[in-house]
Design an enzyme around this catalytic site. Structure first.
Site, mmCIF file in Angstrom:
data_model
loop_
_atom_site.group_PDB
_atom_site.id
_atom_site.type_symbol
_atom_site.label_atom_id
_atom_site.label_comp_id
_atom_site.label_asym_id
_atom_site.label_seq_id
_atom_site.Cartn_x
_atom_site.Cartn_y
_atom_site.Cartn_z
ATOM 1 N N SER A 143 11.806 70.237 43.482
ATOM 2 C CA SER A 143 11.427 71.361 42.620
ATOM 3 C C SER A 143 10.297 70.913 41.696
ATOM 4 O O SER A 143 10.150 69.711 41.436
ATOM 5 C CB SER A 143 12.601 71.795 41.749
ATOM 6 O OG SER A 143 12.159 72.699 40.736
ATOM 7 N N TYR A 157 20.376 69.783 36.909
ATOM 8 C CA TYR A 157 19.485 70.231 37.990
ATOM 9 C C TYR A 157 18.190 69.424 37.977
ATOM 10 O O TYR A 157 17.740 68.915 39.003
ATOM 11 C CB TYR A 157 19.195 71.720 37.814
ATOM 12 C CG TYR A 157 18.361 72.321 38.922
ATOM 13 C CD1 TYR A 157 18.931 72.684 40.140
ATOM 14 C CD2 TYR A 157 16.991 72.530 38.748
ATOM 15 C CE1 TYR A 157 18.162 73.241 41.160
ATOM 16 C CE2 TYR A 157 16.219 73.085 39.759
ATOM 17 C CZ TYR A 157 16.806 73.444 40.960
ATOM 18 O OH TYR A 157 16.042 73.991 41.964
#
Ligand code: NAD
Length: 257
Positions: A143, A157
Site C-alpha cells: 500500500s 495496517y
C-alpha cells in the site's frame, strides 16, 4: 492474450482488486484459482469468469492458515498442472485499528496474521511450485501507507504493509536466479469495500482526497491492469520493485486546488 495458458492463484478474489484481477487475468488467457474466505462472493467471481468463457475455480482458504495456503497451491497443480503466477493480495484493515495507544493487541495480531503471515505462507508453498514450473511471478499487495505516514492512524495496517515491502525485497533478491520475479503493488486510496468502510463519512473521504493530486479514488480495475503488467512477460526485467499506482499521492507535497 498476455497470459495465455498461465496458471494463476489470486487471493482476496471475492472483492475489489482480487476480483477484478481474476476477471482480467482470465480474459487474458490465464487459468485462475480464485481464493478467498468469502465463499458466496468468491462463487460470484467464478460465475462472471465462466460467463465470458474464461477458466477458473474457487478455493476457500484463510491465508493466515498454513494448511489452507498449502491446499490452495495444491489446487492449482491438481486442477491445471502447474503454477506460474501467485498474487498474494488478500488483506484486511480493521475498523478498530488506531494509533499505538488505542489499538488492541488482538487487532494488531489479526492484521499481521492476514496481511504479513498470509504473504509469507503464500510464498512458502508457492515458491516450490513455481520452481517446478521453471520460474514464475509473485505479486504482493502492499500500500502507499507503507511509504508515507498517514494522519488518520491505522498503526497495525501501516506496519503490516511496511513488512510486505521488506518481505518482497528479500524474496526478490533470494529467488532472482531461479527465474522467479517478485514485486510489490502499492495501490493508492481506492474506491473498494476495504477503504470505503474505513472512510465512512463524506468528510473523511474528502479529507483523504485532499492528498491525491488526481483528486479521485483509484479503481480496483486500475490495480488489476498494474498486476497484469507485473504478471506478464512485458515486465521481464522487473523484480523487487515497489510499484506505486496511486494517483500521484506519493509524489505530492502540495496538491492542486
Ligand atoms: P476488499 O476488502 O474489497 O477485498 C479483500 C478481500 O480479501 C475480500 O474478498 C476478503 O474476503 C478477502 N480476505 C480477507 N481476509 C482474508 C483471509 N484471511 N483469507 C482469504 N481472504 C481474505 O479490499 P481491496 O481494496 O480489494 O484490497 C485488496 C488488497 O489491496 C489488500 O491487501 C489491501 O490492503 C490492499 N490495498 C487496498 C487499498 C484501498 O484503498 N482499498 C489501498 C492500498 C492497498
Amino acid at each position: 492474450m498476455r497470459l495465455k495458458d498461465k496458471v494463476a492463484v489470486i487471493t482476496g478474489a471475492a472483492s475489489g482488486i482480487g476480483r477484478e484481477t481474476c476477471l482480467l487475468f482470465a480474459e487474458q488467457g490465464a487459468k485462475v484459482v480464485a481464493v478467498d474466505i468469502n465463499e458466496k462472493e468468491g462463487a460470484e467471481t467464478i460465475r462472471k469468469i465462466h460467463n465470458t468463457g474464461g477458466q477458473a475455480v474457487f478455493f476457500k482458504a484463510d491465508v493466515s492458515k498454513a494448511a489452507d495456503c498449502k491446499n490452495m497451491i495444491n489446487t492449482a497443480v491438481e486442477q491445471y498442472g502447474r503454477l506460474d503466477i501467485l498474487f498474494n493480495n488478500a488483506g484486511i484493515m480493521h475498523s478498530k485499528d488506531d494509533d499505538a495507544v488505542n489499538t488492541e493487541e488482538e487487532v494488531f495480531d489479526l492484521t499481521y496474521a492476514v496481511n504479513v503471515k498470509g504473504v509469507f505462507l503464500g510464498c512458502k508453498f508457492g515458491i516450490p511450485a513455481l520452481r517446478k514450473s521453471g520460474g514464475g511471478v509473485i505479486i504482493n499487495t502492499a500500500s502507499f501507507v507503507a511509504k508515507l505516514g498517514a494522519a488518520t492512524p491505522q498503526i497495525a495496517y501501516t506496519a503490516s504493509k511496511g513488512a510486505v515491502l521488506a518481505l518482497t525485497r528479500e524474496l526478490a533478491v533470494v529467488h532472482a536466479r531461479e527465474n522467479i520475479r517478485i514485486n510489490a503493488l502499492c495501490p493508492g486510496p481506492l474506491k473498494t469495500e476495504l477503504l470505503m468502510k474505513f472512510l465512512d463519512t463524506e468528510e473523511k473521504k474528502q479529507r483523504r482526497l485532499v492528498h491525491v493530486p488526481m483528486g479521485r479514488f483509484g479503481l480496483a480495475k486500475e490495480m488489476a491492469q498494474a498486476a497484469l503488467y507485473l504478471a506478464s512477460d512485458e515486465s521481464s526485467f522487473v523484480t523487487g520493485t515497489e510499484f506505486m499506482v496511486d494517483g500521484g499521492i506519493s509524489s505530492a507535497y502540495v496538491t492542486p486546488e
